[in-house]
Design a protein around this motif. Structure first.
Motif, PDB file in Angstrom:
ATOM      1  N   THR A  95       0.823  -1.332  -0.071  1.00  0.00           N
ATOM      2  CA  THR A  95      -0.096   0.014   0.108  1.00  0.00           C
ATOM      3  C   THR A  95       0.773   1.340  -0.135  1.00  0.00           C
ATOM      4  O   THR A  95       0.738   2.247  -0.813  1.00  0.00           O
ATOM      5  CB  THR A  95      -0.928  -0.007   1.182  1.00  0.00           C
ATOM      6  N   ARG A  96       1.882   1.113   0.599  1.00  0.00           N
ATOM      7  CA  ARG A  96       2.805   2.313   0.665  1.00  0.00           C
ATOM      8  C   ARG A  96       3.639   2.594  -0.609  1.00  0.00           C
ATOM      9  O   ARG A  96       3.579   3.761  -1.145  1.00  0.00           O
ATOM     10  CB  ARG A  96       3.902   2.064   1.783  1.00  0.00           C
ATOM     11  N   ALA A  97       3.896   1.676  -1.236  1.00  0.00           N
ATOM     12  CA  ALA A  97       4.487   1.564  -2.582  1.00  0.00           C
ATOM     13  C   ALA A  97       3.433   2.186  -3.495  1.00  0.00           C
ATOM     14  O   ALA A  97       3.698   2.707  -4.513  1.00  0.00           O
ATOM     15  CB  ALA A  97       5.139   0.149  -3.250  1.00  0.00           C
ATOM     16  N   VAL A 151     -14.491  -4.924   4.515  1.00  0.00           N
ATOM     17  CA  VAL A 151     -13.690  -4.046   3.489  1.00  0.00           C
ATOM     18  C   VAL A 151     -13.247  -4.680   2.233  1.00  0.00           C
ATOM     19  O   VAL A 151     -12.581  -5.520   2.203  1.00  0.00           O
ATOM     20  CB  VAL A 151     -12.156  -3.933   4.317  1.00  0.00           C
ATOM     21  N   GLY A 152     -14.092  -4.177   1.268  1.00  0.00           N
ATOM     22  CA  GLY A 152     -13.920  -4.793  -0.037  1.00  0.00           C
ATOM     23  C   GLY A 152     -12.938  -3.962  -0.779  1.00  0.00           C
ATOM     24  O   GLY A 152     -12.301  -3.066  -0.579  1.00  0.00           O
ATOM     25  N   LEU A 158     -10.419   3.099  -2.778  1.00  0.00           N
ATOM     26  CA  LEU A 158     -10.929   4.366  -2.663  1.00  0.00           C
ATOM     27  C   LEU A 158     -10.041   5.005  -1.481  1.00  0.00           C
ATOM     28  O   LEU A 158      -9.681   6.153  -1.346  1.00  0.00           O
ATOM     29  CB  LEU A 158     -12.342   4.495  -2.409  1.00  0.00           C
ATOM     30  N   LEU A 159      -9.907   4.229  -0.346  1.00  0.00           N
ATOM     31  CA  LEU A 159      -9.485   4.917   0.640  1.00  0.00           C
ATOM     32  C   LEU A 159      -7.873   5.155   0.514  1.00  0.00           C
ATOM     33  O   LEU A 159      -7.378   6.471   0.816  1.00  0.00           O
ATOM     34  CB  LEU A 159      -9.457   3.995   1.910  1.00  0.00           C
ATOM     35  N   VAL A 160      -7.064   4.425  -0.021  1.00  0.00           N
ATOM     36  CA  VAL A 160      -5.772   4.730  -0.163  1.00  0.00           C
ATOM     37  C   VAL A 160      -5.425   5.773  -1.418  1.00  0.00           C
ATOM     38  O   VAL A 160      -4.553   6.347  -1.412  1.00  0.00           O
ATOM     39  CB  VAL A 160      -4.844   3.541  -0.448  1.00  0.00           C
ATOM     40  N   SER A 161      -6.374   5.775  -2.187  1.00  0.00           N
ATOM     41  CA  SER A 161      -6.339   6.720  -3.343  1.00  0.00           C
ATOM     42  C   SER A 161      -6.501   7.951  -2.645  1.00  0.00           C
ATOM     43  O   SER A 161      -6.107   9.125  -3.005  1.00  0.00           O
ATOM     44  CB  SER A 161      -7.146   6.509  -4.472  1.00  0.00           C
ATOM     45  N   GLY A 162      -7.583   8.186  -1.789  1.00  0.00           N
ATOM     46  CA  GLY A 162      -7.900   9.225  -0.903  1.00  0.00           C
ATOM     47  C   GLY A 162      -6.574   9.856  -0.018  1.00  0.00           C
ATOM     48  O   GLY A 162      -6.451  10.991  -0.179  1.00  0.00           O
ATOM     49  N   VAL A 184      -3.929   5.887   9.822  1.00  0.00           N
ATOM     50  CA  VAL A 184      -5.428   6.067  10.057  1.00  0.00           C
ATOM     51  C   VAL A 184      -6.111   5.079   9.513  1.00  0.00           C
ATOM     52  O   VAL A 184      -7.250   4.376   9.900  1.00  0.00           O
ATOM     53  CB  VAL A 184      -6.028   7.438   9.760  1.00  0.00           C
ATOM     54  N   VAL A 185      -5.839   5.003   8.034  1.00  0.00           N
ATOM     55  CA  VAL A 185      -6.613   3.995   7.263  1.00  0.00           C
ATOM     56  C   VAL A 185      -6.401   2.584   7.627  1.00  0.00           C
ATOM     57  O   VAL A 185      -7.271   1.738   7.807  1.00  0.00           O
ATOM     58  CB  VAL A 185      -6.146   3.997   5.669  1.00  0.00           C
TER      59      VAL A 185
END
Length: 196
Positions: A95-97, A151-152, A158-162, A184-185
């Protein structure tokens, strides 16, 4: 001999033009975001706008050429993490990448979000492979009880793009800010019983 040389010269010239366009686009997108003027990119590369469009029929084609390596690398990283790391660390590392790759240029987050849902986009294939890698990591973490069952994949992206979008909008462009937002995510997608 002369005929062979004659036929190869335009190809070499075309390759040089393409490389100059990519270098100029990379610099221009880094400075001005993905809405940077294509005319100025062509001029900076020393070619006409027609040459740019011969190589890259649209802005998305130009972005695809610049970003394919990033997205292919994210796909490969995801596939490697599935077998080499425990589910939760694998998901958070990937996710960080992902956030780092999608904040390469200001405005890129919106382009990536758009292409994931539009199969006709020139970036779609590269994004799709990247998305599948992330989905496999998310599914694995969910199956291991490390991610809430509700969590789909769409919610996750959407969350990580946010996070990526918020990062590129703010004045604080530090890596610490991304880490704070992702923390937070990550806290939000974990079940209350998961070890922290």
């Amino acid at each position: 001999m002369d005929d062979t040389t004659t036929t190869r010269l335009p190809r070499a010239d075309a390759r040089r033009n393409r490389e100059r366009l990519l270098a100029e686009a990379r610099a221009s997108f880094a400075e001005h975001g993905t809405d940077a003027s294509l005319e100025e990119i062509a001029a900076g590369a020393g070619v006409g706008i027609g040459t740019l469009y011969r190589h890259f029929p649209s802005r998305q084609h130009l972005l695809e050429a610049l970003l394919r390596e990033h997205f292919d690398a994210l796909g490969a990283t995801g596939r490697e993490l599935v077998t080499s790391r425990a589910p939760w660390p694998a998901l958070t590392e990937w996710t960080r990448a992902f956030v780092a790759a999608t904040t390469t240029f200001r405005g890129l987050t919106g382009e990536v979000a758009h292409t994931l849902d539009h199969a006709d986009s020139s970036l779609h294939a590269a994004c799709l492979a990247m998305r599948e890698a992330g989905e496999a990591l998310l599914d694995r973490a969910r199956d291991a009880g490390e991610v809430r069952p509700d969590v789909g994949t769409t919610d996750f992206f959407l969350l990580v793009s946010g996070v990526a979008w918020a990062h590129e909008q703010g004045r604080d462009a530090s890596a610490d800010r991304i880490d704070r937002l992702l923390a937070v995510v990550f806290a939000g997608i974990r079940p209350t019983t998961a070890a922290h």
